[in-house]
Design an enzyme around this catalytic site. Structure first.
Site, PDB file in Angstrom:
ATOM      1  CD  GLU A   1      -2.987  -1.101   2.253  1.00 40.31           C
ATOM      2  OE1 GLU A   1      -4.056  -1.712   2.068  1.00 40.31           O
ATOM      3  OE2 GLU A   1      -2.720  -0.507   3.317  1.00 40.31           O
TER       4      GLU A   1
ATOM      5  CB  SER B   1       8.916   5.242  15.270  1.00 40.03           C
ATOM      6  OG  SER B   1       8.466   5.495  13.964  1.00 40.03           O
ATOM      7  CG  LEU B   2      10.759   8.614  21.589  1.00 35.82           C
ATOM      8  CD1 LEU B   2      12.061   7.826  21.708  1.00 35.82           C
ATOM      9  CD2 LEU B   2      10.961  10.072  21.988  1.00 35.82           C
TER      10      LEU B   2
ATOM     11  CG  ASN C   1      -4.719   6.903  12.868  1.00 36.06           C
ATOM     12  OD1 ASN C   1      -5.669   7.670  12.944  1.00 36.06           O
ATOM     13  ND2 ASN C   1      -3.494   7.310  12.563  1.00 36.06           N
TER      14      ASN C   1
ATOM     15  CB  CYS D   1       0.063   7.356  11.003  1.00 31.91           C
ATOM     16  SG  CYS D   1       1.608   6.884  11.776  1.00 31.91           S
TER      17      CYS D   1
ATOM     18  CB  CYS E   1       2.184  -0.699  13.564  1.00 32.10           C
ATOM     19  SG  CYS E   1       2.329  -0.445  11.784  1.00 32.10           S
TER      20      CYS E   1
ATOM     21  CB  CYS F   1       5.514  -1.501  16.212  1.00 26.39           C
ATOM     22  SG  CYS F   1       7.240  -1.124  15.809  1.00 26.39           S
TER      23      CYS F   1
ATOM     24  N   GLY G   1       6.756  -1.330   6.483  1.00 26.00           N
ATOM     25  CA  GLY G   1       8.137  -1.766   6.630  1.00 26.00           C
ATOM     26  C   GLY G   1       9.035  -0.804   7.383  1.00 26.00           C
ATOM     27  CD  GLU G   2      13.223   0.687  10.470  1.00 30.25           C
ATOM     28  OE1 GLU G   2      13.988   1.456   9.848  1.00 30.25           O
ATOM     29  OE2 GLU G   2      12.461   1.071  11.378  1.00 30.25           O
TER      30      GLU G   2
END
Length: 370
Positions: A93, A216-217, A293, A336, A120, A117, A162-163
């Protein structure tokens, strides 16, 4: 017979090498970049400033192939989400977010995500493989062709599935093309890579690419971050924060952006804000607060508007440049943390998630006719 090469899968240096191997001068590489990326032409026969013999040579040795559009959805707020089919039938996507004079394209770097995570949707779907350079830059190529006026891509964020830093070579090569004057011509300030904190790759990125960095903390301490981002168990805050502090040279006007998802009762209390202030006390940075979200099967809930406002005020009173990111595309699962794609999970993570929840949460996406 030599196998044909997808020119989109070549970095600029590799493209120059290919051109040289064909006995052509290097300026031909520039011409090809312009034809493919700026004009969107993939048929060599239409590249009229190339000689006919060279065009024939190109067609015999190479091709240009991008992912294909499978489905499209458009949000009430104008956000576009595309499902792109890859050659192996996996689907990823990509999201375009229009905002006044700005248009941000959110690009994926992996089929699924190698990380897990907890907040997510992508992580819950599991992981298949890294995307190729052609599949990454192909998202930009396709989006530029699919968007109708007045929409225009002015910014790219590597914040999709993805990272990115676990697919370093392909991602950096793609970002180089995004910034190349003869391709997409974006400023280094308008290309942003977001990472969960892959420390060795961050150090390398600092030396090799001028793009903007977002981290991304999502938590002010290791105990909570271990729950939200399991990667933190390998690369903890005492490694991450000093690197972010020194990521840009002293005196630079640039700084790292920290992303902080607001989850009710987990990381949104005043005590969390004060702990975050202490953690980032000497780090030049901006902070983006992201309302959580939701996705099917998660127990997390978004913080209330009042909790987010109090949290933001606490940070701003301490001198931090803090903004709340406006949720866009949530009605089409394009916000997100909501991207999922459709692919074969090689890890078994998605099946374990399904079994834990009691049913499958794969979401069908209705098509838009073209």
């Amino acid at each position: 017979m030599t196998e044909k090469i997808n020119l989109l899968n070549l970095s600029e240096t590799e493209l120059q090498g290919f051109i040289a191997s064909q006995g052509q001068p290097l300026y031909r590489a520039t011409q090809l970049l312009q034809w493919i990326h700026q004009r969107g032409v993939t048929d060599f026969s239409l590249m009229t400033d190339l000689s006919k013999p060279f065009r024939q040579q190109l067609s015999e040795a190479s091709f240009v192939r991008v992912p294909e559009l499978a489905l499209e959805r458009v949000s009430a707020d104008g956000t576009h989400k595309w499902l792109f089919r890859l050659a192996d039938n996996n689907k990823i996507e990509t999201v375009f977010i229009p905002d006044r004079k700005r248009g941000t394209l959110c690009v994926s770097s992996q089929v699924g995500c190698a990380l897990n995570c907890s907040f997510c949707a992508t992580g819950k779907e599991g992981f298949n493989r890294n995307l190729t350079l052609a599949e990454i830059i192909g998202q930009v190529w396709l989006a530029a062709r699919l968007l109708k006026s007045p929409y225009k891509i002015t910014n790219v964020v590597m914040m999709g599935m993805g990272e990115p830093l676990l697919n370093y070579e392909a991602v950096v090569a793609a970002m180089h093309l995004m910034m190349h004057d003869h391709a997409y011509g974006l400023s280094k300030y308008r290309v942003t890579l977001s990472t969960s904190g892959v420390i060795p790759a961050m150090r390398r990125l600092r030396e090799e690419s001028p793009v903007s960095l977002a981290v991304s903390l999502h938590a002010p301490n290791d105990a909570l971050r271990n729950v939200l981002i399991p990667l933190n168990k390998k690369y903890s805050l005492d490694q991450l924060i000093p690197l972010c502090r020194d990521y840009y040279s002293r005196g630079s006007k640039r700084c790292v952006t920290f992303e902080y998802v607001m989850i009710e009762g987990m990381n949104d209390r005043l005590i969390d804000a004060k702990q975050l202030i202490r953690l980032l006390a000497d780090v030049p940075c901006k902070i983006n607060l992201i309302p959580f979200n939701s996705f099917q099967g998660t127990a997390y809930r978004c913080s209330t508007e009042s909790a987010i406002s109090v949290f933001q005020k606490c940070l701003m009173d301490a001198g931090f440049n803090t903004r709340v990111r406006r949720t866009r595309g949530d009605d089409i699962a394009g916000a997100c943390g909501q991207l999922a794609g459709q692919f074969h999970d090689r890890t078994g993570r998605h099946q374990r998630w399904v079994q834990k929840q009691g049913h499958d949460f794969n979401r069908p996406i209705p098509a838009i006719d073209h």
